[in-house]
Write a protein that holds these residues in place. Structure first.
Motif, short mmCIF file in Angstrom:
data_model
loop_
_atom_site.label_atom_id
_atom_site.label_comp_id
_atom_site.label_asym_id
_atom_site.label_seq_id
_atom_site.Cartn_x
_atom_site.Cartn_y
_atom_site.Cartn_z
N THR A 187 0.85 -1.18 0.00
CA THR A 187 0.00 0.00 0.00
C THR A 187 0.89 1.24 0.00
N THR A 188 0.61 2.17 -0.91
CA THR A 188 1.38 3.41 -1.01
C THR A 188 0.52 4.56 -0.52
N ARG A 189 1.09 5.40 0.38
CA ARG A 189 0.33 6.52 0.95
C ARG A 189 1.17 7.79 0.92
N ILE A 190 0.49 8.90 0.69
CA ILE A 190 1.07 10.24 0.83
C ILE A 190 0.16 11.00 1.80
N PRO A 191 0.51 11.04 3.09
CA PRO A 191 -0.41 11.63 4.09
C PRO A 191 -0.77 13.08 3.82
N GLU A 192 0.15 13.87 3.26
CA GLU A 192 -0.13 15.29 3.05
C GLU A 192 -1.32 15.51 2.11
N LEU A 193 -1.51 14.61 1.17
CA LEU A 193 -2.63 14.73 0.22
C LEU A 193 -3.77 13.79 0.55
N ASP A 194 -3.62 13.02 1.65
CA ASP A 194 -4.61 11.99 1.98
C ASP A 194 -4.82 11.07 0.78
N PHE A 195 -3.70 10.68 0.17
CA PHE A 195 -3.72 9.88 -1.07
C PHE A 195 -3.21 8.48 -0.75
N GLU A 196 -3.90 7.46 -1.26
CA GLU A 196 -3.52 6.08 -1.00
C GLU A 196 -3.76 5.23 -2.24
N ILE A 197 -2.79 4.37 -2.54
CA ILE A 197 -2.95 3.37 -3.59
C ILE A 197 -3.09 2.02 -2.90
N PRO A 198 -4.29 1.43 -2.89
CA PRO A 198 -4.51 0.17 -2.16
C PRO A 198 -3.71 -0.98 -2.77
N PRO A 199 -3.53 -2.06 -2.03
CA PRO A 199 -2.81 -3.22 -2.58
C PRO A 199 -3.60 -3.88 -3.70
N TYR A 200 -2.86 -4.50 -4.60
CA TYR A 200 -3.39 -5.29 -5.72
C TYR A 200 -4.14 -4.44 -6.75
N THR A 201 -4.05 -3.11 -6.66
CA THR A 201 -4.62 -2.26 -7.72
C THR A 201 -3.58 -1.99 -8.80
N GLN A 202 -2.30 -2.16 -8.47
CA GLN A 202 -1.22 -2.06 -9.44
C GLN A 202 -0.32 -3.27 -9.28
N LYS A 203 0.26 -3.69 -10.41
CA LYS A 203 1.20 -4.80 -10.34
C LYS A 203 2.52 -4.32 -9.77
N GLY A 204 3.33 -5.28 -9.33
CA GLY A 204 4.63 -4.94 -8.78
C GLY A 204 5.48 -4.20 -9.78
N SER A 205 6.31 -3.29 -9.29
CA SER A 205 7.11 -2.46 -10.19
C SER A 205 8.47 -2.19 -9.58
N LEU A 206 9.46 -1.98 -10.45
CA LEU A 206 10.79 -1.52 -10.08
C LEU A 206 10.95 -0.14 -10.69
N SER A 207 11.02 0.87 -9.84
CA SER A 207 11.01 2.24 -10.33
C SER A 207 11.77 3.13 -9.36
N THR A 208 11.53 4.43 -9.47
CA THR A 208 12.07 5.41 -8.54
C THR A 208 10.91 6.14 -7.87
N ILE A 209 11.24 7.03 -6.91
CA ILE A 209 10.19 7.82 -6.28
C ILE A 209 9.48 8.67 -7.33
N GLU A 210 10.25 9.26 -8.23
CA GLU A 210 9.65 10.05 -9.30
C GLU A 210 8.79 9.18 -10.21
N GLY A 211 9.25 7.95 -10.45
CA GLY A 211 8.47 7.04 -11.28
C GLY A 211 7.15 6.67 -10.65
N LEU A 212 7.13 6.50 -9.31
CA LEU A 212 5.87 6.20 -8.63
C LEU A 212 4.88 7.34 -8.79
N LEU A 213 5.37 8.58 -8.68
CA LEU A 213 4.48 9.73 -8.86
C LEU A 213 3.97 9.81 -10.29
N ASP A 214 4.86 9.57 -11.27
CA ASP A 214 4.44 9.60 -12.68
C ASP A 214 3.39 8.53 -12.96
N ARG A 215 3.58 7.36 -12.35
CA ARG A 215 2.62 6.27 -12.57
C ARG A 215 1.27 6.60 -11.96
N ALA A 216 1.27 7.24 -10.79
CA ALA A 216 0.01 7.64 -10.16
C ALA A 216 -0.69 8.70 -11.00
#
Length: 453
Positions: free
Chosen positions: A123-152
């Protein structure tokens, strides 16, 4: 060979082949690197495209992430429809504990380029924006912090054209939120990755030194998280709960057979606390085949030392709404009608006084087998019809009668609408049971003390 397989067998064949290659090459996990190493080239497998059902190419790379573990990176591309997909899987087992990473993103150059392994169970969360990506909504990935934001951002922008046409107000709000996500690339936010499988990872660029901006914590998974991962701790049996509060809030369901058609049915059971009385067990059976329904109430406690006799004088039609608990050992009397219903005639019920009178009418008049067929006589039918009309008058408040509940087990109850003050129209009498009543309840031969002698 792959082209000769049917479309239903081909995906399974490719998956098995990928797993076999990964197993055979298990000793050859090399650290991930940008160098063009001939020994660290991906394995290419021709496989089926699930978008156009033509053959595409799957590339599998077995690699090792520094200070983490071995992973399997797979990438699929289709030259026919240009569809592509990437995925990362852990090459190891599910860890004994879950893991949670908390990163305070401050430096754009350092933090945005951190490598991140995000498992599909994370589960990915950004508390400042109250933003959450629940588990199993995206497949596993190898990326960077910037890549996670771009994917969101890409995931939110995907359906924006449709939202603009169908729900423009929602589309505007999502555009505003996307702008906030894009501004996060300037830093100044907190990123939390919580993975109960323990197979996610956030890079520490200062390793082996401690990273002040990154905190890592391990925790024990809950039973719900174990069930979500499809595992259960070994040598661990579920202990039955003795918490009475949990039992009150839980509805138990068990399989049984319908008493009418004998088809498989389900019975629900719940423990209920009746105010100013005691706990009872309510059971209800529903049959989906024939539609038959039954409900029954049983006392949740022991047989009382004294019997109970409750007498209510009906003075108003509102008395019909009084809650009533009739145990299976309770008999019903209406002296004005010279009517008495024995303890075994109607099972335990939790209903209202009006509901009990309706059940009596159905039992005596509507469902009486002697009112139809060869057993029926005009005189008997007329008397039962007259009795049913009197019951209707009682429910309408047009007759002055008394209702008597006589329960030798002391497990019946009639609501006192004046509680905790006494009810002027209701009397409750406690009495000592006779030998015959104890015999009916099976208490005469019951030995609770010195039974081993």
């Amino acid at each position: 060979m792959l082209k000769s397989l049917s479309s239903s067998v081909r995906p399974f064949y490719c998956q098995c082949l990928s797993m076999e290659i990964a197993w055979l090459c298990a000793p050859f996990y090399t650290p991930i690197s940008a160098d063009n190493d001939e020994d660290n080239q991906p394995t290419e497998i021709e496989s089926l495209c699930m978008n156009c059902y033509q053959n595409g190419m799957t590339r599998i790379l077995l690699t090792k992430i520094p200070f983490f573990k071995e992973v399997i990176i797979s990438s699929f591309t289709c030259p026919n429809c240009s569809w592509s997909n990437t995925e990362i899987q852990s090459a190891g087992r599910i860890q004994d504990q879950g893991i949670a990473y908390t990163l305070k993103v401050k430096s754009i150059q350092v933090d945005m380029n951190r490598e991140v392994v995000k498992a599909d169970s994370a589960t990915t969360r950004i508390p400042e924006l109250d933003f959450e990506i629940p588990p199993y909504t995206q497949k596993g990935s190898l990326s960077t912090i910037e890549g996670l934001l771009d994917r969101a951002v890409a995931g939110l922008e995907q359906d924006q054209p449709l939202r603009n046409a169908t729900a423009p107000e929602v589309a505007v709000k999502i555009d505003e939120f996307i702008d906030k996500l894009k501004k996060l690339k300037e830093g100044g936010f907190t990123l939390v990755i919580d993975d109960p499988s323990g197979n996610s990872f956030v890079e520490n660029p200062f390793a082996p030194q401690k990273d002040e901006a990154l905190s890592v914590s391990h925790y024990k998974r809950t039973p719900q998280q174990d069930a979500q991962l499809g595992i259960k701790a070994e040598d661990e049996e579920e202990k039955p709960s003795n918490d009475i509060d949990c039992m009150r809030n839980e509805v138990l369901t068990f399989n049984t057979n319908c008493p009418e058609c004998n088809a498989p049915a389900s019975t629900n059971m719940k423990l209920v606390q009746i105010p100013h009385f005691k706990e009872v067990i309510i059971m209800a059976t529903n049959c989906d085949d024939c539609g038959h329904r039954t409900n029954e109430v049983k006392s949740g406690g022991a047989t009382e030392e004294l019997g109970t006799k409750i007498t209510l004088h009906l003075t108003d039609v509102t008395d019909m709404s009084r809650d009533l608990l009739k145990s299976e050992t309770c008999s019903i009397l209406i002296p004005e009608l010279e009517f008495e219903l024995g303890m075994a005639a109607v099972g335990g019920k939790f209903t209202t006084l009006e509901g009990l009178l309706k059940d009596i009418k159905d039992l005596i008049v509507s469902k009486n087998p002697f009112t139809c067929g060869d057993s029926s006589t005009s005189d008997r039918t007329e008397k039962l019809k007259l009795f049913g009309e009197k019951i209707d008058k009682i429910m309408a408040g047009e007759m002055d009668v008394h209702i008597v509940l006589d329960d030798p087990a002391g497990n019946s109850y009639l609501q006192n609408v004046y509680a905790p003050d006494p009810d002027p129209e209701m009397t409750t009498e406690k009495y000592t049971r006779t030998f015959e009543q104890n015999e009916d309840l099976g208490l005469n031969d019951m030995k609770t003390e010195g039974y081993q002698e």
